[in-house]
Design an enzyme around this catalytic site. Structure first.
Site, PDB file in Angstrom:
ATOM      1  CB  CYS A   1      62.862 -41.064 -20.429  1.00 25.27           C
ATOM      2  SG  CYS A   1      62.796 -40.310 -22.109  1.00 25.27           S
TER       3      CYS A   1
ATOM      4  CB  SER B   1      41.648 -28.513 -22.569  1.00 27.97           C
ATOM      5  OG  SER B   1      42.296 -29.228 -23.633  1.00 27.97           O
TER       6      SER B   1
ATOM      7  CG  ASN C   1      59.691 -44.606 -22.167  1.00 21.41           C
ATOM      8  OD1 ASN C   1      59.574 -45.978 -22.061  1.00 21.41           O
ATOM      9  ND2 ASN C   1      58.950 -43.894 -22.558  1.00 21.41           N
TER      10      ASN C   1
ATOM     11  CB  THR D   1      44.845 -32.801 -21.770  1.00 24.03           C
ATOM     12  OG1 THR D   1      45.671 -32.011 -22.436  1.00 24.03           O
ATOM     13  CG2 THR D   1      43.776 -32.348 -21.112  1.00 24.03           C
TER      14      THR D   1
ATOM     15  NE  ARG E   1      61.156 -42.071 -30.621  1.00 24.67           N
ATOM     16  CZ  ARG E   1      61.182 -41.495 -29.415  1.00 24.67           C
ATOM     17  NH1 ARG E   1      61.289 -42.137 -28.324  1.00 24.67           N
ATOM     18  NH2 ARG E   1      61.505 -40.182 -29.444  1.00 24.67           N
TER      19      ARG E   1
ATOM     20  CG  HIS F   1      63.646 -45.178 -23.044  1.00 26.95           C
ATOM     21  ND1 HIS F   1      62.852 -45.407 -24.159  1.00 26.95           N
ATOM     22  CD2 HIS F   1      63.868 -43.595 -22.982  1.00 26.95           C
ATOM     23  CE1 HIS F   1      62.136 -44.095 -24.407  1.00 26.95           C
ATOM     24  NE2 HIS F   1      62.638 -43.213 -23.879  1.00 26.95           N
TER      25      HIS F   1
END
Length: 361
Positions: A158, A41, A336, A13, A244, A251
């Site tokens: 990543c 869930s 990424n 999810t 960030r 990226h």
């Protein structure tokens, strides 16, 4: 393969789980048959679980909407219905290590997007074009786990995807020192701008744990198997900063590199363009035809123009030029959440299937 392999998505999810499900919608080898997530869930349809928080650009695949989500902790029940699993669970590292091993011990291979097992000595961490031979360590891992077909394999972080392939392409020129700065998209934190409005027009000069991964994981990729474990390479030495930035996907890395040999620009560019590996030779379903593209324009690569190169599975390199302190410098870009996360995981599973490690139960 006589029939499609039945796939379970652990943590289906979340953003990476959603990306796995999107990428596998029409996969020729794999079919999502089971989705597992947190106890809150469990018991709901997948469509109900992700209502209002589906983060992909494409709609929820029709085939998975009605799947009843299982409790990821109900390992035996989930494992009984699948041939292998992708893991994108959101837990502590200790919990992830434990539950991925628990699944592997049910004779269910686990291909993990998580970082928890990246430094487990007998767990291969694979970029399929670069170190497919590391899968051989799986036989040692299975002996430790007491399994015949169950094991864990992982994909790397990543952020390293935008520059490590260049180092691999340039192996003959012996790169030995690098300074890397990565400019990382917010989807790497599982966020969109709707989730994280503070990132609009903002930069955060810190991503927890990312710099260590950026410096150390390439060494494990370039390592070798010895006495049943992966031994990291002792070169290339990398120092990094990870930032960030207000970008959704993609990226970017700026890289300065020294070589023991003295390549020309033409040799370096040609090595990038010529570089390929097992996925290209075997024509794996998710493999980019061209793993690395070199862009001549001064203003490339750009996220808006290049992040989806080869459906997000390729790497873009540009601005290769001589430097005053280092030998050369360049800019790299990779997607990424596709190459760097779920797509890299799918390609890893295709590699392991082609090598015979993942089969129908």
């Amino acid at each position: 393969m006589t029939k499609k392999l039945r796939v379970g998505i652990l943590g289906g999810t979340g953003m990476v789980g959603q990306r796995f499900i999107s990428l596998l919608e029409n996969h020729p080898w794999f079919e999502v048959t089971t989705i597992a997530a947190s106890p809150r869930s469990a018991g709901k349809t997948y469509e109900e679980c992700v209502a209002g928080r589906w983060k992909m650009d494409t709609p929820i695949p029709e085939k998975v909407k009605g799947i009843i989500v299982k409790n990821v902790q109900d390992v035996a029940n989930v494992a009984a219905e699948v041939d292998f699993c992708f893991s994108a669970v959101d837990m502590s590292k200790d919990e992830i290590r434990a539950i991925e091993e628990e699944y592997a011990k049910t004779e269910t291979p686990v291909v993990s997007n998580n970082s928890a097992h990246r430094w487990t000595p007998d767990v291969p961490m694979i970029i399929p074009e670069i170190n497919p031979e590391h899968s051989a360590v799986i036989e040692f891992q299975k002996k430790r786990l007491g399994t015949t077909r169950g094991f864990i394999a992982v994909k790397p972080n990543c952020s390293i995807q935008s520059y490590t392939p260049a180092f691999a392409a340039w192996k003959e020129f012996e790169p030995y020192q690098a300074v890397v700065s990565t400019y990382q998209a917010i989807s790497g934190a599982g966020k969109t701008f709707k989730d994280w409005p503070e990132m609009v027009g903002n930069i955060i000069p810190y991503i927890g744990g990312e710099e260590e991964k950026s410096e150390k994981e390439p060494l494990r990729i370039f390592g070798h198997i010895e006495n049943g474990v992966i031994v990291p390479a002792d070169s290339i030495t990398i120092t990094s900063q990870c930032i960030r930035v207000p970008v959704l996907n993609g990226h970017t890395a700026t890289v300065f590199v020294n070589f023991r040999k003295d390549p020309t620009k033409e040799e370096l560019v040609q090595a990038l363009r010529d570089f390929s590996g097992f996925p290209q030779k075997e024509n794996l379903p998710s493999a980019p035809k061209h793993f690395i593209q070199y862009l001549e324009e001064d203003n490339r690569p750009q996220v808006s123009m290049d992040v989806n190169f080869e459906n997000g599975m390729g790497v873009s390199i540009g601005r290769l030029r001589e430097d005053t302190l280092f030998d050369w410098k360049f800019v790299g870009l990779s997607h990424n959440t596709i190459r760097g996360a779920a797509g890299g995981g799918v390609l890893c599973a295709e590699l392991l299937t082609a090598q015979g490690y993942i089969t129908n139960k």
